[in-house]
Design a protein around this motif. Structure first.
Motif, PDB file in Angstrom:
ATOM      1  N   LEU A  89       0.826  -1.208   0.000  1.00  0.00           N
ATOM      2  CA  LEU A  89       0.000   0.000   0.000  1.00  0.00           C
ATOM      3  C   LEU A  89       0.856   1.253   0.000  1.00  0.00           C
ATOM      4  O   LEU A  89       0.519   2.251  -0.655  1.00  0.00           O
ATOM      5  CB  LEU A  89      -0.929  -0.005   1.214  1.00  0.00           C
ATOM      6  CG  LEU A  89      -2.082  -1.016   1.176  1.00  0.00           C
ATOM      7  CD1 LEU A  89      -2.781  -1.088   2.525  1.00  0.00           C
ATOM      8  CD2 LEU A  89      -3.065  -0.658   0.073  1.00  0.00           C
ATOM      9  N   ILE A  92       2.177   1.743  -3.507  1.00  0.00           N
ATOM     10  CA  ILE A  92       1.125   2.241  -4.394  1.00  0.00           C
ATOM     11  C   ILE A  92       0.850   3.718  -4.116  1.00  0.00           C
ATOM     12  O   ILE A  92       0.595   4.503  -5.042  1.00  0.00           O
ATOM     13  CB  ILE A  92      -0.149   1.394  -4.230  1.00  0.00           C
ATOM     14  CG1 ILE A  92       0.108  -0.036  -4.723  1.00  0.00           C
ATOM     15  CG2 ILE A  92      -1.321   2.016  -4.993  1.00  0.00           C
ATOM     16  CD1 ILE A  92      -0.977  -1.029  -4.341  1.00  0.00           C
ATOM     17  N   ALA A  93       0.921   4.112  -2.842  1.00  0.00           N
ATOM     18  CA  ALA A  93       0.664   5.506  -2.482  1.00  0.00           C
ATOM     19  C   ALA A  93       1.661   6.462  -3.127  1.00  0.00           C
ATOM     20  O   ALA A  93       1.349   7.639  -3.349  1.00  0.00           O
ATOM     21  CB  ALA A  93       0.697   5.668  -0.964  1.00  0.00           C
ATOM     22  N   LEU A 112      -7.329  -3.973  -1.952  1.00  0.00           N
ATOM     23  CA  LEU A 112      -6.622  -3.341  -3.066  1.00  0.00           C
ATOM     24  C   LEU A 112      -7.565  -3.001  -4.224  1.00  0.00           C
ATOM     25  O   LEU A 112      -7.127  -2.891  -5.368  1.00  0.00           O
ATOM     26  CB  LEU A 112      -5.495  -4.269  -3.570  1.00  0.00           C
ATOM     27  CG  LEU A 112      -4.351  -4.520  -2.588  1.00  0.00           C
ATOM     28  CD1 LEU A 112      -3.389  -5.563  -3.155  1.00  0.00           C
ATOM     29  CD2 LEU A 112      -3.601  -3.231  -2.285  1.00  0.00           C
ATOM     30  N   TYR A 114     -10.000  -0.522  -6.477  1.00  0.00           N
ATOM     31  CA  TYR A 114      -9.815   0.881  -6.860  1.00  0.00           C
ATOM     32  C   TYR A 114     -10.501   1.819  -5.870  1.00  0.00           C
ATOM     33  O   TYR A 114      -9.936   2.843  -5.471  1.00  0.00           O
ATOM     34  CB  TYR A 114     -10.367   1.126  -8.266  1.00  0.00           C
ATOM     35  CG  TYR A 114     -10.346   2.598  -8.636  1.00  0.00           C
ATOM     36  CD1 TYR A 114      -9.141   3.262  -8.854  1.00  0.00           C
ATOM     37  CD2 TYR A 114     -11.522   3.327  -8.725  1.00  0.00           C
ATOM     38  CE1 TYR A 114      -9.107   4.612  -9.167  1.00  0.00           C
ATOM     39  CE2 TYR A 114     -11.502   4.680  -9.043  1.00  0.00           C
ATOM     40  CZ  TYR A 114     -10.295   5.323  -9.264  1.00  0.00           C
ATOM     41  OH  TYR A 114     -10.261   6.659  -9.561  1.00  0.00           O
ATOM     42  N   GLU A 116     -11.058   1.514  -2.715  1.00  0.00           N
ATOM     43  CA  GLU A 116     -10.303   1.649  -1.466  1.00  0.00           C
ATOM     44  C   GLU A 116      -9.036   2.464  -1.659  1.00  0.00           C
ATOM     45  O   GLU A 116      -8.687   3.304  -0.818  1.00  0.00           O
ATOM     46  CB  GLU A 116      -9.969   0.261  -0.917  1.00  0.00           C
ATOM     47  CG  GLU A 116     -11.189  -0.510  -0.427  1.00  0.00           C
ATOM     48  CD  GLU A 116     -10.892  -1.964  -0.165  1.00  0.00           C
ATOM     49  OE1 GLU A 116     -10.991  -2.381   0.998  1.00  0.00           O
ATOM     50  OE2 GLU A 116     -10.577  -2.693  -1.132  1.00  0.00           O
ATOM     51  N   LEU A 117      -8.331   2.236  -2.766  1.00  0.00           N
ATOM     52  CA  LEU A 117      -7.074   2.951  -2.993  1.00  0.00           C
ATOM     53  C   LEU A 117      -7.319   4.402  -3.375  1.00  0.00           C
ATOM     54  O   LEU A 117      -6.604   5.303  -2.934  1.00  0.00           O
ATOM     55  CB  LEU A 117      -6.270   2.245  -4.088  1.00  0.00           C
ATOM     56  CG  LEU A 117      -5.788   0.827  -3.755  1.00  0.00           C
ATOM     57  CD1 LEU A 117      -5.061   0.228  -4.959  1.00  0.00           C
ATOM     58  CD2 LEU A 117      -4.873   0.822  -2.536  1.00  0.00           C
ATOM     59  N   HIS A 120      -7.713   7.323  -0.745  1.00  0.00           N
ATOM     60  CA  HIS A 120      -6.532   7.976  -0.187  1.00  0.00           C
ATOM     61  C   HIS A 120      -5.569   8.467  -1.273  1.00  0.00           C
ATOM     62  O   HIS A 120      -4.648   9.229  -0.979  1.00  0.00           O
ATOM     63  CB  HIS A 120      -5.796   7.007   0.739  1.00  0.00           C
ATOM     64  CG  HIS A 120      -6.654   6.462   1.833  1.00  0.00           C
ATOM     65  ND1 HIS A 120      -7.085   7.222   2.898  1.00  0.00           N
ATOM     66  CD2 HIS A 120      -7.199   5.225   2.000  1.00  0.00           C
ATOM     67  CE1 HIS A 120      -7.836   6.483   3.701  1.00  0.00           C
ATOM     68  NE2 HIS A 120      -7.929   5.268   3.181  1.00  0.00           N
ATOM     69  N   HIS A 121      -5.783   8.017  -2.492  1.00  0.00           N
ATOM     70  CA  HIS A 121      -4.861   8.351  -3.592  1.00  0.00           C
ATOM     71  C   HIS A 121      -5.688   8.662  -4.836  1.00  0.00           C
ATOM     72  O   HIS A 121      -5.727   7.883  -5.791  1.00  0.00           O
ATOM     73  CB  HIS A 121      -3.928   7.159  -3.831  1.00  0.00           C
ATOM     74  CG  HIS A 121      -2.807   7.426  -4.795  1.00  0.00           C
ATOM     75  ND1 HIS A 121      -2.637   8.624  -5.464  1.00  0.00           N
ATOM     76  CD2 HIS A 121      -1.786   6.626  -5.219  1.00  0.00           C
ATOM     77  CE1 HIS A 121      -1.580   8.541  -6.247  1.00  0.00           C
ATOM     78  NE2 HIS A 121      -1.041   7.344  -6.109  1.00  0.00           N
ATOM     79  N   TYR A 126      -5.483   3.344 -12.269  1.00  0.00           N
ATOM     80  CA  TYR A 126      -5.605   1.954 -11.842  1.00  0.00           C
ATOM     81  C   TYR A 126      -6.058   1.127 -13.036  1.00  0.00           C
ATOM     82  O   TYR A 126      -7.212   1.227 -13.470  1.00  0.00           O
ATOM     83  CB  TYR A 126      -6.617   1.898 -10.710  1.00  0.00           C
ATOM     84  CG  TYR A 126      -6.859   0.577 -10.026  1.00  0.00           C
ATOM     85  CD1 TYR A 126      -6.452   0.388  -8.709  1.00  0.00           C
ATOM     86  CD2 TYR A 126      -7.561  -0.451 -10.645  1.00  0.00           C
ATOM     87  CE1 TYR A 126      -6.731  -0.803  -8.031  1.00  0.00           C
ATOM     88  CE2 TYR A 126      -7.832  -1.641  -9.989  1.00  0.00           C
ATOM     89  CZ  TYR A 126      -7.413  -1.806  -8.673  1.00  0.00           C
ATOM     90  OH  TYR A 126      -7.694  -2.981  -8.015  1.00  0.00           O
TER      91      TYR A 126
END
Length: 389
Positions: A89, A92-93, A112, A114, A116-117, A120-121, A126
């Motif tokens: 994570l 990825i960040a 993981l 899209y 959820e990611l 924060h990002h 993706y």
């Protein structure tokens, strides 16, 4: 600049890509982005089939892995372990792009997805590749190149043209999908530059190869109602094949009447050069197969080299058939640095496949040869913010 040793910044210099994919489709897409200058970090799985099979000296360093993992740094992480997942994570960040072909269920279990990611990002691009569309009844089905060739109509095309329902002897579904991932990601990065937001990209292999096949093979079914069958007429002809010359094989494809007249004259067949079927400017569809059979009959009268010179002189489409076992010695391949020998740190001398595109200002290059599994784990993880706290 030698494409296998160049170090100039490519057009994607400054872009970071996380390659969380296996087999060929995702890794090949990430490799292309690495060739174009991106910093690609591959999160390795011990079960990646690309690393399984024949190798020279080092387990995991197979011919296929050497081809699709260049210009990457390899990090070994166990995503089922809390620490491994946290490091993933964090990687990825700090990235611009994530490429994955993990199944949706597995992504959800690992946190993981899209959604959820992106929470924060929001700038993350993706790219999720899979066999079938996520909203279809085949969404969870296993997909391999053969099944994609079947479900995209390619096996039907081969069956009708060749008389046998064969698979093309190349993993075309994987590679066409990989190219689609690359252009889709680049488009999303351009959009992000304008809007500041990334997005989710879905690349279903079947949809991608079906669209690829139908460009010419939709044919008479372009119209509604249909005004003819599917299948591009020229490709479906019996005579649509390479022909024997006096010393090998060649692709000789006269495309219009003057091509045929010049070809037959060069073959010493003035009778065929004066054939009424090639007297005008347009070749009738019904005459294509018999004329191509005559081309096959005449081709053994001269060598491949002689035909190449004659066809170049008369602008007749022609190419010698490249034998892959001799590809490295072919002048075109050699002069274009399409198969240069380089020294790999663990594998010794290997052939590196050349980069097929050339940029005048930001040349693509091979800066890193394929890494050992997990080779760069310490280097990459030590640079994470959590390691400096």
């Amino acid at each position: 600049m030698d494409a296998t040793t160049g170090s100039a910044a490519g057009p994607l210099d400054g872009v970071r890509v996380i390659d969380l994919s296996t087999v060929v489709m995702g890794p090949y897409a990430a490799q292309i982005m690495g060739d174009l200058g991106a910093d690609v970090i591959k999160i390795e799985s011990p079960s990646d089939t690309v690393r399984a099979g024949r190798y020279r000296t080092t387990p995991g360093m197979t011919p296929l892995s050497l081809n699709v993992n260049r210009n990457k740094r390899s990090v070994s992480l166990n995503l089922k372990d809390d620490t491994g997942r946290e490091r993933a994570l964090e990687l990825i960040a700090g990235a611009d792009v994530l490429i994955t072909n993990m199944r949706p269920g597995a992504l959800a279990r690992l946190g993981l997805t899209y959604a959820e990611l992106a929470e924060h990002h929001p700038g993350l691009v993706y790219a999720h590749a899979q066999g079938f569309r996520s909203d279809s009844d085949r969404a969870g089905h296993a997909a391999y190149d053969e099944t994609v060739q079947a479900s995209s109509g390619l096996v039907d095309i081969a069956h009708r043209a060749l008389g046998r329902p064969v698979y093309l002897p190349t993993i075309i579904g994987d590679k066409v999908a990989a190219l689609t991932i690359v252009y889709a990601v680049l488009a999303a990065l351009v959009s992000r530059d304008r809007t500041g937001r990334g997005q989710h990209i879905e690349v279903p292999m079947t949809d991608t190869l079906l669209a690829f096949n139908l460009v010419e093979h939709l044919s008479g079914h372009v119209y509604e109602p249909a005004e003819g069958s599917t299948g591009f007429p020229l490709s479906m002809k019996r005579g649509h094949r390479a022909v024997p010359t006096a010393d090998g094989l060649a692709c000789i494809v006269p495309y219009h009447a003057q091509n045929f007249r010049d070809f037959f004259a060069a073959a010493g067949r003035p009778d065929l050069a004066g054939d009424p079927r090639v007297a005008g400017t347009v070749i009738e569809d019904a005459d294509v197969d018999p004329l191509m059979e005559l081309v096959a009959d005449c081709a053994p009268s001269l060598t491949t080299q002689e035909w190449e010179e004659i066809c170049a002189k008369h602008s007749i489409p022609m190419a010698p058939v490249l034998e892959l076992d001799r590809a490295a010695d072919d002048p075109y391949v050699r002069d274009g640095h399409l198969l240069d020998v380089v020294e790999h740190p663990s594998e010794g001398p290997i052939r590196s496949i050349g980069i097929p595109v050339r940029f005048s200002a930001t040349p693509a290059s091979v800066r890193r040869l394929a890494p050992l599994p997990g080779q760069d784990t310490a280097e990459v993880l030590d640079a994470l913010p959590s390691a400096r706290r």
